[in-house]
Design a protein around this motif. Structure first.
Motif, PDB file in Angstrom:
ATOM      1  N   VAL A   1       1.868  26.169   9.780  1.00  0.00           N
ATOM      2  CA  VAL A   1       1.849  25.382  11.012  1.00  0.00           C
ATOM      3  C   VAL A   1       2.980  25.854  11.924  1.00  0.00           C
ATOM      4  O   VAL A   1       4.156  25.691  11.601  1.00  0.00           O
ATOM      5  CB  VAL A   1       2.010  23.880  10.709  1.00  0.00           C
ATOM      6  N   LEU A   2       2.633  26.439  13.057  1.00  0.00           N
ATOM      7  CA  LEU A   2       3.651  26.925  13.984  1.00  0.00           C
ATOM      8  C   LEU A   2       4.186  25.803  14.865  1.00  0.00           C
ATOM      9  O   LEU A   2       5.388  25.708  15.105  1.00  0.00           O
ATOM     10  CB  LEU A   2       3.074  28.052  14.846  1.00  0.00           C
ATOM     11  N   ASP A   3       3.298  24.965  15.371  1.00  0.00           N
ATOM     12  CA  ASP A   3       3.705  23.797  16.165  1.00  0.00           C
ATOM     13  C   ASP A   3       3.530  22.571  15.280  1.00  0.00           C
ATOM     14  O   ASP A   3       2.436  22.039  15.144  1.00  0.00           O
ATOM     15  CB  ASP A   3       2.862  23.681  17.427  1.00  0.00           C
TER      16      ASP A   3
ATOM     17  N   LYS B   1       0.852  -1.191   0.000  1.00  0.00           N
ATOM     18  CA  LYS B   1       0.000   0.000   0.000  1.00  0.00           C
ATOM     19  C   LYS B   1       0.880   1.230   0.000  1.00  0.00           C
ATOM     20  O   LYS B   1       2.047   1.191   0.401  1.00  0.00           O
ATOM     21  CB  LYS B   1      -0.942   0.012   1.198  1.00  0.00           C
ATOM     22  N   LEU B   2       0.314   2.343  -0.441  1.00  0.00           N
ATOM     23  CA  LEU B   2       1.069   3.583  -0.515  1.00  0.00           C
ATOM     24  C   LEU B   2       1.392   4.115   0.877  1.00  0.00           C
ATOM     25  O   LEU B   2       0.540   4.065   1.774  1.00  0.00           O
ATOM     26  CB  LEU B   2       0.264   4.649  -1.252  1.00  0.00           C
ATOM     27  N   PRO B   3       2.583   4.642   1.064  1.00  0.00           N
ATOM     28  CA  PRO B   3       2.852   5.352   2.316  1.00  0.00           C
ATOM     29  C   PRO B   3       2.090   6.674   2.321  1.00  0.00           C
ATOM     30  O   PRO B   3       1.890   7.286   1.273  1.00  0.00           O
ATOM     31  CB  PRO B   3       4.370   5.595   2.268  1.00  0.00           C
ATOM     32  N   ILE B   4       1.637   7.094   3.485  1.00  0.00           N
ATOM     33  CA  ILE B   4       1.034   8.411   3.613  1.00  0.00           C
ATOM     34  C   ILE B   4       2.171   9.415   3.498  1.00  0.00           C
ATOM     35  O   ILE B   4       3.146   9.337   4.229  1.00  0.00           O
ATOM     36  CB  ILE B   4       0.336   8.560   4.972  1.00  0.00           C
ATOM     37  N   THR B   5       2.054  10.357   2.574  1.00  0.00           N
ATOM     38  CA  THR B   5       3.141  11.304   2.333  1.00  0.00           C
ATOM     39  C   THR B   5       2.611  12.723   2.449  1.00  0.00           C
ATOM     40  O   THR B   5       1.623  13.065   1.791  1.00  0.00           O
ATOM     41  CB  THR B   5       3.754  11.076   0.937  1.00  0.00           C
ATOM     42  N   VAL B   6       3.246  13.531   3.302  1.00  0.00           N
ATOM     43  CA  VAL B   6       2.758  14.887   3.532  1.00  0.00           C
ATOM     44  C   VAL B   6       3.916  15.880   3.589  1.00  0.00           C
ATOM     45  O   VAL B   6       5.058  15.517   3.882  1.00  0.00           O
ATOM     46  CB  VAL B   6       1.929  14.990   4.839  1.00  0.00           C
ATOM     47  N   ILE B   7       3.593  17.120   3.307  1.00  0.00           N
ATOM     48  CA  ILE B   7       4.494  18.251   3.508  1.00  0.00           C
ATOM     49  C   ILE B   7       3.940  19.071   4.654  1.00  0.00           C
ATOM     50  O   ILE B   7       2.738  19.349   4.707  1.00  0.00           O
ATOM     51  CB  ILE B   7       4.606  19.113   2.238  1.00  0.00           C
ATOM     52  N   VAL B   8       4.805  19.465   5.575  1.00  0.00           N
ATOM     53  CA  VAL B   8       4.416  20.325   6.694  1.00  0.00           C
ATOM     54  C   VAL B   8       5.299  21.569   6.647  1.00  0.00           C
ATOM     55  O   VAL B   8       6.528  21.471   6.748  1.00  0.00           O
ATOM     56  CB  VAL B   8       4.590  19.611   8.045  1.00  0.00           C
ATOM     57  N   THR B   9       4.693  22.736   6.481  1.00  0.00           N
ATOM     58  CA  THR B   9       5.464  23.964   6.369  1.00  0.00           C
ATOM     59  C   THR B   9       4.904  25.035   7.285  1.00  0.00           C
ATOM     60  O   THR B   9       3.686  25.136   7.481  1.00  0.00           O
ATOM     61  CB  THR B   9       5.482  24.476   4.905  1.00  0.00           C
ATOM     62  N   GLY B  10       5.794  25.817   7.846  1.00  0.00           N
ATOM     63  CA  GLY B  10       5.372  26.879   8.741  1.00  0.00           C
ATOM     64  C   GLY B  10       4.930  28.132   8.028  1.00  0.00           C
ATOM     65  O   GLY B  10       4.491  29.094   8.665  1.00  0.00           O
TER      66      GLY B  10
ATOM     67  N   ASN C   1      12.698  24.840  14.396  1.00  0.00           N
ATOM     68  CA  ASN C   1      11.233  24.843  14.429  1.00  0.00           C
ATOM     69  C   ASN C   1      10.623  23.519  13.990  1.00  0.00           C
ATOM     70  O   ASN C   1       9.411  23.336  14.077  1.00  0.00           O
ATOM     71  CB  ASN C   1      10.680  25.985  13.570  1.00  0.00           C
ATOM     72  N   ASP C   2      11.456  22.582  13.546  1.00  0.00           N
ATOM     73  CA  ASP C   2      10.977  21.260  13.140  1.00  0.00           C
ATOM     74  C   ASP C   2      11.179  20.207  14.229  1.00  0.00           C
ATOM     75  O   ASP C   2      10.746  19.056  14.058  1.00  0.00           O
ATOM     76  CB  ASP C   2      11.730  20.782  11.884  1.00  0.00           C
ATOM     77  N   LEU C   3      11.856  20.568  15.323  1.00  0.00           N
ATOM     78  CA  LEU C   3      12.290  19.542  16.273  1.00  0.00           C
ATOM     79  C   LEU C   3      11.143  18.892  17.027  1.00  0.00           C
ATOM     80  O   LEU C   3      11.207  17.698  17.346  1.00  0.00           O
ATOM     81  CB  LEU C   3      13.312  20.127  17.253  1.00  0.00           C
TER      82      LEU C   3
ATOM     83  N   THR D   1      -4.550  24.343   6.547  1.00  0.00           N
ATOM     84  CA  THR D   1      -3.830  25.410   7.232  1.00  0.00           C
ATOM     85  C   THR D   1      -4.052  25.275   8.726  1.00  0.00           C
ATOM     86  O   THR D   1      -4.811  24.417   9.190  1.00  0.00           O
ATOM     87  CB  THR D   1      -4.312  26.795   6.771  1.00  0.00           C
ATOM     88  N   VAL D   2      -3.420  26.141   9.500  1.00  0.00           N
ATOM     89  CA  VAL D   2      -3.563  26.066  10.952  1.00  0.00           C
ATOM     90  C   VAL D   2      -4.997  26.330  11.388  1.00  0.00           C
ATOM     91  O   VAL D   2      -5.406  25.909  12.470  1.00  0.00           O
ATOM     92  CB  VAL D   2      -2.631  27.061  11.673  1.00  0.00           C
ATOM     93  N   GLU D   3      -5.752  27.042  10.553  1.00  0.00           N
ATOM     94  CA  GLU D   3      -7.137  27.324  10.916  1.00  0.00           C
ATOM     95  C   GLU D   3      -8.021  26.094  10.789  1.00  0.00           C
ATOM     96  O   GLU D   3      -9.110  26.028  11.351  1.00  0.00           O
ATOM     97  CB  GLU D   3      -7.707  28.441  10.027  1.00  0.00           C
TER      98      GLU D   3
END
Length: 236
Positions: A108-110, A77-86, A137-139, A226-228
């Motif tokens: 995304v701040l946190d 099955k496909l891996p879930i793949t996402v981008i997370v950017t602040g 900010n990614d830690l 988005t964060v909202e």
């Protein structure tokens, strides 16, 4: 197929740093069901300007595709793949939609919140997530994941020391973001799976197995969040 010792030699010769021995990384890679990428400083150097959007490389694009294919072969099955950017990154969104990632999280701040959302939405554990990141900010995000790869930035030796001393990273790339660090990570992880030759040969032929994977990949509907957005309600 290259042994863990051979892979360590190959990538260390480039200048990479293994904070976790390759033999131990193999077990972690085999558990991976999701891939989470930061954007600026990972797919590009993070340079911005008025009216100037960030960029990406086709070499890195192919790397993510081959890695997803290798994991598809391993797990069926496909891996879930996402981008997370602040930040708000039109290029990140365009790339995620073009490559049929599961989602792109913007502003995304946190970033640990995005990891929690992925875990909840897809019923996976943090140990099943690989994270590619580059800065402080990614830690919080990296701390929640089972496999962590830091993209080298020569101007940040203290960040590298910080993550090493606190066990927040398994691998520091030899290449910088603008020199295809994502591709380096992808090839390493595929190599640790013992799949690189088979994956490359299958893609070269565009055989039935690759065609089946590609069809599944193209059917993924990318979410732009988005964060909202309440993550737990936005994802299926």
């Amino acid at each position: 197929m290259k042994t863990p010792a051979e892979l360590e030699k190959y990538f260390s010769a480039l200048g990479a740093v293994f904070l976790t021995p390759p033999g131990a990384l193999i077990e972690r890679v085999r558990r991976i069901r999701a891939l989470v990428f930061d954007w600026d400083g990972v797919f590009n150097s993070g340079v911005k300007g008025d009216g100037v959007s960030s960029t990406f490389s086709e070499a890195d694009s192919m790397g993510t595709n081959l890695l997803r294919y290798a994991l598809w072969r391993a797990h069926g099955k496909l891996p879930i793949t996402v981008i997370v950017t602040g930040a708000e990154n039109p290029s990140a969104r365009k790339f995620a939609f073009r490559e049929h990632f599961a989602a792109v999280y913007s502003n995304v701040l946190d970033k640990s919140e995005a990891i929690a959302a992925v875990r909840t939405a897809h019923g996976i554990d943090g140990a099943e997530i690989a994270c590619v990141f580059d800065d402080v900010n990614d830690l919080a995000m990296a701390a929640e994941c089972g496999l962590r790869c830091l993209v080298r930035r020569d101007a940040s030796p203290l960040v590298q020391d910080f993550v090493a001393e606190r066990g927040l990273c398994d691998y520091i790339t030899a290449m910088r973001a603008d020199r295809n660090a994502v591709r380096e990570i992808a090839e390493l992880l595929i190599g640790l799976l013992g799949e690189f030759d088979a994956v490359a040969a299958s893609r070269m032929r565009f055989d039935a197995e690759y065609a089946s994977y590609f069809s599944a990949r193209q059917s993924v509907r990318t979410e732009s969040l988005t964060v909202e957005t309440r993550f737990s309600e936005a994802l299926p």
